[in-house]
Design a protein around this motif. Structure first.
Motif, PDB file in Angstrom:
ATOM      1  N   GLY A  36      -7.673   0.995   4.706  1.00 63.44           N
ATOM      2  CA  GLY A  36      -8.738   0.581   5.611  1.00 63.44           C
ATOM      3  C   GLY A  36      -8.232  -0.250   6.776  1.00 63.44           C
ATOM      4  N   ARG A  37      -9.168  -0.562   7.660  1.00 55.65           N
ATOM      5  CA  ARG A  37      -8.842  -1.309   8.858  1.00 55.65           C
ATOM      6  C   ARG A  37      -9.620  -2.618   8.895  1.00 55.65           C
ATOM      7  NH1 ARG A  37      -6.531   1.120  13.064  1.00 55.65           N
ATOM      8  NH2 ARG A  37      -5.938  -1.059  13.444  1.00 55.65           N
ATOM      9  N   GLY A  69     -16.956 -23.703   7.890  1.00 54.09           N
ATOM     10  CA  GLY A  69     -17.199 -23.333   6.507  1.00 54.09           C
ATOM     11  C   GLY A  69     -15.915 -22.965   5.788  1.00 54.09           C
ATOM     12  N   LYS A  70     -16.038 -22.640   4.540  1.00 53.86           N
ATOM     13  CA  LYS A  70     -14.891 -22.296   3.698  1.00 53.86           C
ATOM     14  C   LYS A  70     -14.265 -20.987   4.179  1.00 53.86           C
ATOM     15  CE  LYS A  70     -13.813 -22.203  -1.274  1.00 53.86           C
ATOM     16  NZ  LYS A  70     -13.121 -23.511  -1.333  1.00 53.86           N
ATOM     17  N   VAL A  71     -12.969 -20.991   4.376  1.00 53.92           N
ATOM     18  CA  VAL A  71     -12.262 -19.798   4.850  1.00 53.92           C
ATOM     19  C   VAL A  71     -12.298 -18.720   3.775  1.00 53.92           C
ATOM     20  CG1 VAL A  71     -10.006 -18.871   5.491  1.00 53.92           C
ATOM     21  CG2 VAL A  71     -10.762 -21.071   6.413  1.00 53.92           C
ATOM     22  N   CYS A  72     -12.680 -17.520   4.183  1.00 58.83           N
ATOM     23  CA  CYS A  72     -12.779 -16.381   3.271  1.00 58.83           C
ATOM     24  C   CYS A  72     -11.998 -15.210   3.852  1.00 58.83           C
ATOM     25  CB  CYS A  72     -14.241 -15.994   3.061  1.00 58.83           C
ATOM     26  SG  CYS A  72     -14.479 -14.524   2.021  1.00 58.83           S
ATOM     27  N   ILE A  73     -10.891 -14.848   3.212  1.00 61.40           N
ATOM     28  CA  ILE A  73     -10.118 -13.669   3.611  1.00 61.40           C
ATOM     29  C   ILE A  73     -10.731 -12.451   2.935  1.00 61.40           C
ATOM     30  CG2 ILE A  73      -7.868 -12.554   3.623  1.00 61.40           C
ATOM     31  CD1 ILE A  73      -7.811 -15.042   5.272  1.00 61.40           C
ATOM     32  N   ALA A  74     -11.087 -11.434   3.722  1.00 56.34           N
ATOM     33  CA  ALA A  74     -11.760 -10.244   3.187  1.00 56.34           C
ATOM     34  C   ALA A  74     -10.930  -9.001   3.499  1.00 56.34           C
ATOM     35  CB  ALA A  74     -13.158 -10.118   3.787  1.00 56.34           C
ATOM     36  N   PHE A  75     -10.360  -8.398   2.464  1.00 51.73           N
ATOM     37  CA  PHE A  75      -9.486  -7.240   2.623  1.00 51.73           C
ATOM     38  C   PHE A  75     -10.277  -5.934   2.548  1.00 51.73           C
ATOM     39  CE2 PHE A  75      -6.622 -10.458   0.719  1.00 51.73           C
ATOM     40  CZ  PHE A  75      -5.675 -10.525   1.734  1.00 51.73           C
ATOM     41  N   PRO A  76      -9.953  -4.970   3.409  1.00 47.38           N
ATOM     42  CA  PRO A  76     -10.643  -3.669   3.387  1.00 47.38           C
ATOM     43  C   PRO A  76     -10.160  -2.812   2.226  1.00 47.38           C
ATOM     44  CG  PRO A  76      -8.862  -3.608   4.976  1.00 47.38           C
ATOM     45  CD  PRO A  76      -8.904  -5.024   4.454  1.00 47.38           C
ATOM     46  N   GLY A 102      -8.777  -3.456  -1.491  1.00 48.68           N
ATOM     47  CA  GLY A 102      -8.979  -4.844  -1.087  1.00 48.68           C
ATOM     48  C   GLY A 102      -9.172  -5.759  -2.275  1.00 48.68           C
ATOM     49  N   GLY A 103      -9.777  -5.219  -3.339  1.00 49.39           N
ATOM     50  CA  GLY A 103      -9.923  -5.977  -4.571  1.00 49.39           C
ATOM     51  C   GLY A 103      -8.586  -6.181  -5.268  1.00 49.39           C
ATOM     52  N   VAL A 104      -7.695  -5.195  -5.147  1.00 45.43           N
ATOM     53  CA  VAL A 104      -6.328  -5.330  -5.655  1.00 45.43           C
ATOM     54  C   VAL A 104      -5.630  -6.477  -4.933  1.00 45.43           C
ATOM     55  CG1 VAL A 104      -4.089  -4.190  -5.908  1.00 45.43           C
ATOM     56  CG2 VAL A 104      -6.203  -2.873  -6.224  1.00 45.43           C
ATOM     57  N   HIS A 105      -5.723  -6.455  -3.591  1.00 48.40           N
ATOM     58  CA  HIS A 105      -5.093  -7.508  -2.793  1.00 48.40           C
ATOM     59  C   HIS A 105      -5.699  -8.871  -3.108  1.00 48.40           C
ATOM     60  CE1 HIS A 105      -2.755  -4.631  -0.678  1.00 48.40           C
ATOM     61  NE2 HIS A 105      -3.718  -4.166   0.088  1.00 48.40           N
ATOM     62  N   SER A 152      -4.794  -3.895   7.272  1.00 47.37           N
ATOM     63  CA  SER A 152      -3.912  -3.533   6.167  1.00 47.37           C
ATOM     64  C   SER A 152      -2.783  -2.647   6.685  1.00 47.37           C
ATOM     65  CB  SER A 152      -4.688  -2.790   5.078  1.00 47.37           C
ATOM     66  OG  SER A 152      -4.862  -1.422   5.428  1.00 47.37           O
ATOM     67  N   ILE A 153      -1.736  -2.541   5.876  1.00 44.07           N
ATOM     68  CA  ILE A 153      -0.674  -1.568   6.144  1.00 44.07           C
ATOM     69  C   ILE A 153      -0.459  -0.722   4.880  1.00 44.07           C
ATOM     70  CG2 ILE A 153       0.447  -2.919   7.953  1.00 44.07           C
ATOM     71  CD1 ILE A 153       2.570  -3.740   5.855  1.00 44.07           C
ATOM     72  N   ASP A 154      -1.549  -0.499   4.135  1.00 46.16           N
ATOM     73  CA  ASP A 154      -1.473   0.216   2.860  1.00 46.16           C
ATOM     74  C   ASP A 154      -0.815   1.591   2.978  1.00 46.16           C
ATOM     75  OD1 ASP A 154      -2.818  -1.895   1.658  1.00 46.16           O
ATOM     76  OD2 ASP A 154      -4.785  -0.937   1.838  1.00 46.16           O
ATOM     77  N   LYS A 155      -1.049   2.290   4.080  1.00 46.86           N
ATOM     78  CA  LYS A 155      -0.502   3.640   4.232  1.00 46.86           C
ATOM     79  C   LYS A 155       1.018   3.642   4.147  1.00 46.86           C
ATOM     80  CE  LYS A 155      -4.258   5.643   6.987  1.00 46.86           C
ATOM     81  NZ  LYS A 155      -4.633   6.260   8.286  1.00 46.86           N
ATOM     82  N   GLU A 156       1.632   2.522   4.525  1.00 47.57           N
ATOM     83  CA  GLU A 156       3.086   2.412   4.520  1.00 47.57           C
ATOM     84  C   GLU A 156       3.623   1.795   3.230  1.00 47.57           C
ATOM     85  OE1 GLU A 156       4.617   0.822   8.422  1.00 47.57           O
ATOM     86  OE2 GLU A 156       2.468   0.458   8.699  1.00 47.57           O
TER      87      GLU A 156
END
Length: 242
Positions: free
Chosen positions: A37-38, A26-33, A117-120, A67-71
């Motif tokens: 998040g992890r 199927g269509k590749v879907c990248i889903a960010f937390p 994740g919506g930002v990303h 994610s590496i958002d904390k950094e």
């Protein structure tokens, strides 16, 4: 539904990175937390269960990266130049290492996420419409200055869609790709959505000014910044586009 756990070394980040994959075709879907998040958040908070019908039908294959958002985006007391440079490495990890492994030549994927994740999701879509033809951003915003405040440089600008879109000329090749894509954003008007509501309206105005078709939904005053609503939103939009 097949679930695959992966832990692989990233040369660009110089560390091991974990991620989960759901489905085999199927269509590749990248889903960010969401923020900080992890990779397992989409599973633990019910998002994977919500989109399970599309996975089982072979319509989408969901990849949940770490994610590496904390950094980076979240470390407001850290050195901003270091933060944005590290974020850029993570961006290239996703594009050049992770996505490259799953996205076939001449195919395009979906990018989605909630809160940070919506930002990303917005950032990846608007920077690389040659790789993604669908964005579903839930409770996101699109202005990097929200996180980097008074600091700016070329990388901050390149990761701030409201800024580079506003300055993008009509003849830029990305403009036609945007117009051929499905650009979706959704935000509630309830608790903890105030900044995201403002940020979504900011991008809405710019896309309209540029003549780029998009669907931005503003849900009710009872709709808060919460997984309960994100599950409803992701199934609603997938049901309309897949």
């Amino acid at each position: 539904m097949k679930e695959g756990y992966h832990k692989k070394y990233s040369p660009v980040l110089n560390r091991d990175m974990e991620y989960l994959v759901y489905g085999e075709e199927g269509k590749v879907c990248i889903a960010f937390p969401p923020q900080n998040g992890r990779f397992y958040d989409f599973k633990d908070f019910g998002m994977i269960e919500a989109v399970k019908p599309w996975i089982n039908a072979g319509k989408i294959r969901v990849i949940c990266p770490d994610s590496i958002d904390k950094e980076t985006w979240s470390d407001e007391n850290g050195d901003p130049k270091y933060r944005i440079n590290l974020h850029e490495k993570w961006f290239h990890y996703i594009i050049d290492e992770l996505l490259k492994e799953y996205l076939k030549e001449n195919e395009k994927g979906i990018v989605t996420g909630c809160s940070m994740g919506g930002v990303h999701a917005g950032n990846f879509f608007f920077r690389r419409p040659d790789l993604f033809d669908t964005m579903i951003s839930l409770s996101g915003l699109f202005n990097a200055q929200y996180f980097f405040r008074d600091y700016t440089d070329e990388l901050v600008y390149n990761n701030s869609p409201v800024h580079f879109l506003l300055n993008m000329p009509h003849y830029h090749p990305w403009m036609n790709l945007y117009k051929q894509s499905r650009i979706i954003a959704c935000v509630g008007q309830g608790a903890w959505e105030e900044d995201l509501l403002y940020g979504t309206r900011e991008l809405d105005t710019i896309l309209a000014k540029k003549g780029i078709p998009h669907k931005f939904d503003y849900w009710g005053y009872d709709v808060s910044h919460d997984w309960y609503w994100w599950k409803k939103q992701i199934t609603y939009f997938l049901g309309h586009i897949i």
